[in-house]
Design a protein around this motif. Sequence first.
Motif, PDB file in Angstrom:
ATOM      1  N   ASN A 324       0.819  -1.216   0.000  1.00 20.71           N
ATOM      2  CA  ASN A 324       0.000   0.000   0.000  1.00 20.71           C
ATOM      3  C   ASN A 324       0.852   1.265   0.000  1.00 20.71           C
ATOM      4  O   ASN A 324       0.518   2.260  -0.658  1.00 20.71           O
ATOM      5  CB  ASN A 324      -0.950   0.001   1.203  1.00 20.71           C
ATOM      6  N   CYS A 325       1.959   1.236   0.749  1.00 23.30           N
ATOM      7  CA  CYS A 325       2.866   2.391   0.769  1.00 23.30           C
ATOM      8  C   CYS A 325       3.498   2.621  -0.602  1.00 23.30           C
ATOM      9  O   CYS A 325       3.595   3.760  -1.077  1.00 23.30           O
ATOM     10  CB  CYS A 325       3.962   2.181   1.811  1.00 23.30           C
ATOM     11  N   ILE A 326       3.916   1.526  -1.241  1.00 27.84           N
ATOM     12  CA  ILE A 326       4.520   1.641  -2.576  1.00 27.84           C
ATOM     13  C   ILE A 326       3.480   2.156  -3.572  1.00 27.84           C
ATOM     14  O   ILE A 326       3.780   2.987  -4.436  1.00 27.84           O
ATOM     15  CB  ILE A 326       5.101   0.282  -3.029  1.00 27.84           C
ATOM     16  N   ASP A 327       2.238   1.691  -3.424  1.00 25.85           N
ATOM     17  CA  ASP A 327       1.164   2.147  -4.315  1.00 25.85           C
ATOM     18  C   ASP A 327       0.875   3.638  -4.134  1.00 25.85           C
ATOM     19  O   ASP A 327       0.574   4.346  -5.106  1.00 25.85           O
ATOM     20  CB  ASP A 327      -0.119   1.346  -4.066  1.00 25.85           C
ATOM     21  N   LEU A 328       0.946   4.122  -2.891  1.00 26.24           N
ATOM     22  CA  LEU A 328       0.753   5.552  -2.638  1.00 26.24           C
ATOM     23  C   LEU A 328       1.833   6.369  -3.351  1.00 26.24           C
ATOM     24  O   LEU A 328       1.546   7.415  -3.946  1.00 26.24           O
ATOM     25  CB  LEU A 328       0.768   5.842  -1.134  1.00 26.24           C
ATOM     26  N   CYS A 329       3.058   5.883  -3.284  1.00 24.46           N
ATOM     27  CA  CYS A 329       4.152   6.555  -3.999  1.00 24.46           C
ATOM     28  C   CYS A 329       3.893   6.527  -5.507  1.00 24.46           C
ATOM     29  O   CYS A 329       4.081   7.533  -6.201  1.00 24.46           O
ATOM     30  CB  CYS A 329       5.484   5.880  -3.689  1.00 24.46           C
ATOM     31  N   LEU A 330       3.459   5.381  -5.993  1.00 19.67           N
ATOM     32  CA  LEU A 330       3.186   5.208  -7.421  1.00 19.67           C
ATOM     33  C   LEU A 330       2.123   6.195  -7.908  1.00 19.67           C
ATOM     34  O   LEU A 330       2.239   6.779  -8.985  1.00 19.67           O
ATOM     35  CB  LEU A 330       2.729   3.764  -7.669  1.00 19.67           C
ATOM     36  N   LYS A 331       1.100   6.414  -7.086  1.00 22.80           N
ATOM     37  CA  LYS A 331      -0.020   7.285  -7.477  1.00 22.80           C
ATOM     38  C   LYS A 331       0.330   8.768  -7.436  1.00 22.80           C
ATOM     39  O   LYS A 331      -0.172   9.550  -8.248  1.00 22.80           O
ATOM     40  CB  LYS A 331      -1.228   7.038  -6.557  1.00 22.80           C
ATOM     41  N   PHE A 332       1.184   9.158  -6.490  1.00 20.76           N
ATOM     42  CA  PHE A 332       1.336  10.596  -6.240  1.00 20.76           C
ATOM     43  C   PHE A 332       2.753  11.146  -6.397  1.00 20.76           C
ATOM     44  O   PHE A 332       2.964  12.337  -6.238  1.00 20.76           O
ATOM     45  CB  PHE A 332       0.853  10.920  -4.816  1.00 20.76           C
ATOM     46  N   VAL A 333       3.736  10.299  -6.731  1.00 21.33           N
ATOM     47  CA  VAL A 333       5.123  10.780  -6.733  1.00 21.33           C
ATOM     48  C   VAL A 333       5.452  11.639  -7.955  1.00 21.33           C
ATOM     49  O   VAL A 333       6.251  12.570  -7.874  1.00 21.33           O
ATOM     50  CB  VAL A 333       6.108   9.591  -6.649  1.00 21.33           C
ATOM     51  N   ASP A 334       4.821  11.372  -9.092  1.00 19.57           N
ATOM     52  CA  ASP A 334       5.256  12.009 -10.335  1.00 19.57           C
ATOM     53  C   ASP A 334       4.830  13.469 -10.436  1.00 19.57           C
ATOM     54  O   ASP A 334       3.940  13.926  -9.737  1.00 19.57           O
ATOM     55  CB  ASP A 334       4.727  11.220 -11.540  1.00 19.57           C
ATOM     56  N   ARG A 335       5.491  14.181 -11.314  1.00 19.59           N
ATOM     57  CA  ARG A 335       5.166  15.591 -11.519  1.00 19.59           C
ATOM     58  C   ARG A 335       4.084  15.766 -12.586  1.00 19.59           C
ATOM     59  O   ARG A 335       3.421  16.785 -12.632  1.00 19.59           O
ATOM     60  CB  ARG A 335       6.420  16.387 -11.920  1.00 19.59           C
ATOM     61  N   ALA A 336       3.893  14.764 -13.421  1.00 22.61           N
ATOM     62  CA  ALA A 336       2.911  14.880 -14.499  1.00 22.61           C
ATOM     63  C   ALA A 336       1.492  14.934 -13.959  1.00 22.61           C
ATOM     64  O   ALA A 336       0.696  15.779 -14.353  1.00 22.61           O
ATOM     65  CB  ALA A 336       3.058  13.708 -15.466  1.00 22.61           C
ATOM     66  N   GLN A 337       1.160  14.027 -13.019  1.00 27.98           N
ATOM     67  CA  GLN A 337      -0.205  13.945 -12.491  1.00 27.98           C
ATOM     68  C   GLN A 337      -0.245  13.924 -10.966  1.00 27.98           C
ATOM     69  O   GLN A 337      -1.322  13.824 -10.381  1.00 27.98           O
ATOM     70  CB  GLN A 337      -0.892  12.674 -13.007  1.00 27.98           C
ATOM     71  N   GLY A 338       0.921  13.991 -10.325  1.00 30.07           N
ATOM     72  CA  GLY A 338       0.965  13.843  -8.871  1.00 30.07           C
ATOM     73  C   GLY A 338       1.496  15.072  -8.152  1.00 30.07           C
ATOM     74  O   GLY A 338       1.252  16.210  -8.549  1.00 30.07           O
ATOM     75  N   CYS A 339       2.266  14.812  -7.092  1.00 33.35           N
ATOM     76  CA  CYS A 339       2.709  15.891  -6.198  1.00 33.35           C
ATOM     77  C   CYS A 339       4.108  16.410  -6.515  1.00 33.35           C
ATOM     78  O   CYS A 339       4.646  17.239  -5.782  1.00 33.35           O
ATOM     79  CB  CYS A 339       2.676  15.388  -4.754  1.00 33.35           C
ATOM     80  N   GLY A 340       4.723  15.899  -7.583  1.00 35.42           N
ATOM     81  CA  GLY A 340       6.018  16.432  -8.005  1.00 35.42           C
ATOM     82  C   GLY A 340       7.164  16.093  -7.063  1.00 35.42           C
ATOM     83  O   GLY A 340       8.037  16.933  -6.817  1.00 35.42           O
ATOM     84  N   TRP A 341       7.163  14.858  -6.546  1.00 38.40           N
ATOM     85  CA  TRP A 341       8.215  14.468  -5.590  1.00 38.40           C
ATOM     86  C   TRP A 341       9.316  13.638  -6.260  1.00 38.40           C
ATOM     87  O   TRP A 341      10.143  13.031  -5.592  1.00 38.40           O
ATOM     88  CB  TRP A 341       7.581  13.679  -4.441  1.00 38.40           C
TER      89      TRP A 341
END
Length: 958
Positions: A324-341
Motif C-alpha cells: 500500500n505504501c509503494i502504491d501511494l508513492c506510485l499514485k502521487f510521486v510524479d510531476r505529471a499527475q501527482g505531487c512532483g516528488w
Amino acid sequence: MDELKEQGNSAFKQSKYQLAIQYYSQAIETISSDLDKLKVDSTIVSSDAENLIQFKELIRSNDCLHKCLNNRSQSNLKLGNFQEAINDASKVLLAIPDDTKALYRRSLALKELDRLEESLKDAKRILIIDPKNKESISLIQSLSKLIQDKADEQKSTKSQVSKMFETAKTANGENRLNALNNLIVLSREDSGCNEILSIDGINKLIEIKNSHSNDEVTLAVTRILASICKNSFKRAKLVFNQLQADLIASLISHEKESISTASSLIVQNMIYSLTDLENKRKTKKQINQSYEFSKEVQEYIDEIFRNVIMLIMDPKCSGYGRDNCIDLCLKFVDRAQGCGWTSRFIVFGIPKLLRVASTIPELNLPNSLPLTQHTKMHVSCCLSAVYDDIFSDTERETYQETVNKFIKDLCERENDKYAKLKAIACIGVILQGPFDVGNNVIMQQNLLNLMLDLADSDDPIQEKIAVEAVVYSASKKDKATGILSEGIDILKKLYNSKNNAIKVRALVGLCKLASCRGSDASVKLLADGSTEKLEHACRKILCSSMDFDNKKWACDGLAYLSLDADVKHILIQDHASIKELFELAKKDDKNILFSIASILCNLSNANPAKKPSEEMMKLAEYAKHHIPEENEKDKEFYFKQRRQTLIDLGIANALTLMTKHDSESCKELIASIYLVLAEEIQNRGKLVAAGAGKALIPLSSTGTDLGKTRAAQALAKIAISINPELAFPGQRVLEVVRPLIKLLHPEKTALENFESLLALTNLAGVNDSVRKRIVKEQGISNIEHYMFDEHEDLRRAATECLCNMAQNEDVLFVYEKPDNDRIKLLVLYCGEEDDIKLNLAASGALAQLSENSEKICQRILDVKSFIPIFKQAACVSDVELQFRIFYILDNIVSKNTNFLTQIVNSELMDVVVALSRLDVEKERVKVKNLACGIVKSALENELIKPTMASFSNENESD
C-alpha cells in the motif's frame, strides 16, 4: 441590437433556450464587449471594481441591455445553468436594485444551488418592493419549509451521531459494530462529517479503537476516518493534525489486508483533499512541470511522503502495508499527475525500493522484510513510474548511479554470503520495470556470468532467482538471442528440473529464444519441432498445474510463442486452454493479464506486422539482406477463423473483465483486439451484449495514442451498425461523442475519418442532447472540414452527418452567421452530378435549416447558382431528392412575400407550375402537393394569374 433581442425572444417562446442565449449574448456583445467579463455573484460585489460604476451607468441607461441580461438570466434558469443565471441577474441588480424580475430569477437559481438563506433574502426583498407579489409569497413559503427541513435534518444528524458514539462506546459485540457501521454511512455526507468533528469525534474514535482490540472495530474506525478526510481541505487538515504519524503507520502496517488498505485510503484522501489534485488534473500544463502548491500544503505533502517512504523499509510493516505504501508513492510521486516528488524520491525513495527488491523471502533471514506475492511487482511499477517521469539528463544519471551503487555495494559485501544472490534478485525486479536501467547495470558490472553461474548451482533458491533474472534480461528481442544463446544449455538442464517453479521459468526462457524470429517463417533458432514441444509444455502447465504462479509463467511463455503462426494454429484448436485463459482473466494480477492480452492479440492478429514495400524488398534482395517470409497460417483465411473461434468461446466477456488493467500497453492490446473483432458486423452484437460499449469508452480516453485511436474506431464500428441507444444506454451515448470527434483529425487514416463520420451521423439522430454534445466538443468544425475533402465518400459522409446535425439550434445559429459560404456549399452539393447520396444529404440539411429561419432562406436565394441548380434538381427522377428540393422551396416562399416573388419571377416557377398540373405516380404525390401549395400562394398574393380553369379543381382532387 433590438433585432437580436427580438430574435432571442422569439427563440425563447419556442423553448429554444440555448439559441435565445446566443442571440442575447450577441446583443450584449454589440453594446459592450467587456460586460461579460465582469463576474458578479449574489454575495460578491464585483471582481472588477474599477469598471463597476461604468457598467452600472451603462445598464441603467440602456433598456435593451437591461432586458437582454434579464432574459438571458431566465434562459439560463430554464437550462439549469444556475450560476450563469445568478451572474446576469446580479449585474442587473447592481444597476437597478429594485428589479423584481432579476430578484426573483436570482432567488430561484440560489434555491437550486441550495443557497437557501441567500435565496430567502432576495424573495423577502421582492415582497418589500411589491407586497402583493404572489410568486414571491409562494417562494418564501417554499424556502421557509426547505430551511426548516434542513435544520431538522441537521438536528437529526447530530442526534444520530451522538447516539451512535454513545452506543459504540458502551455497547458490546454486534451492537457496537452496528453503531460504527452507521457512523460510516453518516460520514459519507458532509453534514455527518461535520457533526462528528463538532463533538471531537476523531479523538473519540481513537479511544474506541484503543479500548477494543478487535479487528472489526479497527476496520470500522479506519473507514470512518477515511470518509472524514474526503473532499474537504479543512477536515483533512484536522485529521492530519489530530492523528499521530505513529497511529497511521501502525494502521497501515496492520497484518490484516482490509485494515491496511483502508488506512492507506486515509492517506490517499488526505492527499487529494489537501492538494485539490483532482481539479488540478483538469487544468492544462506542461507534462514536465509540477503543480504549484501553497507553502502549507507543500509541508503536508513532504511530511506524508517522508512517513510513507520510511514505512517501506520498516521491518514491522506487514507485506500488505508495504504494498500500500509503494502504491501511494506510485499514485502521487510524479510531476505529471501527482505531487512532483520525483527528484527527492530518486534520492530518498529508490534505495528503499531496491532494498525491498533485493529481499528473498525463501531464505527466511532475520530482520527480513515481510513481502506479499505481489510486492516485487509493485516495486517494478513504482521504479518504472519514477523513471518515466524523468525529463532531465541530470536526474536520469542520478537514478542510474543510485541503482549502480546499490548493486555494486551488494556484490562487494563480503560479510553476507547471500549478497550476490540478493543483487541478482534486485536486478530481476528492475528488469521488469525500467529495463534499460537494469540492462545497463548488467553490462557495466558484467553480471551475466554471475547470473548463469547461479542458475547452474544446483541450489533450488539460487536457480529460481537466477533463471528469473536471465529470462527478464532477455525481454527485448535485440538482447534475447545473445543472452539466451549463452545460457541455452543451462536453460535446457533446468527445464528438466523436478522443481516445477524452476522448470516453468526455464521453459519461458526457451520460449523467448524460440520467439525471437517473431512472425518471420524463415528464421529457425531451435531445431524443427522444438517450438511446438515448448508450446505443448506451456499448455500442459496452464491446464493441469494447481499453482497460480506456474500458470502465470506458462501464460508468459505462450505470449512469446504465439507470435509463431504454427503455434497460433495449434493453440486455437485447444479450446480447454483458451477457456483456461479466459478464467485466468478474472484474476486481479497485472502480470498475467498482460500475458493473456498478448496471447489473444497474437491469436487474432490484432497487431499485424507491417509488410515492406516492393521497392524495399527489391533493395533488400539486391543488398543481399534477409527478407522476412510470411507464414501461410498468418494469412486472412486463417486469422479470420481464429477470431471467430475466440468469439464463439466467449472472448467478449473476458475482454470486458480485462479492461480493469491500468497498464497503458495492456490497454492498447485490448483495444486492438476489440477493433479486429468488431470488423465483422455479426460480432458487434455479441461484443455489445458482453459490455464492450461500456469497456471501450475509458479505453478511448486513457492509454497510448494508438490504443485510444483503436478503441475509438471500435466504438465507431459499433455505433455504425447497432442502434446507439442500445449500444450506449443512458449517459454513455454522450460519453462516446468525444472519442469519435478525436478520430476526425488529418493525421488519422481515411478509414478512421469515414467510420467516425458514419457513427456520428447515427448518434446525431438519437436526440438533441447528443447533438448538443457534438457541438460542445467542437464537432461542427471538424465535420465541415471533411465536406471539402477530395475523397467523395468522406465528403458525402460529412454532409450526411451535418444533415442530422441541422436539427440543432446551435447549428442553425452557426449557419445564420453572415460572411461564410456554408449555405453556398450545400446548394452546390444539391446539384453535384452522379452523386445522389450527396445531393440527398445536402438538400436534407437545407430543408432542416430553412424550416425555421428566414436568414437561411435569404442566404439560399443569395447563391448565384441557386436557380439553375434547383431547376435541374427539381426535375430529377429520384422522388426523395425531388421532395426535399420542393420542401426547401416551400420553406422559402412561406417566409415572406418578397421571397415568393423572387421564386415566381425565376425559371424555377415554370417547373413548379408544370409539376402541379401533371398526373404523377403515387409516390410522387407528396411532391406535387408541395408544388400546388407554392402555386396557390402565388395566386393568393396575385403574383400569377390562373391559366387553366381546372387548376383549382385538380388541386382539390389531389
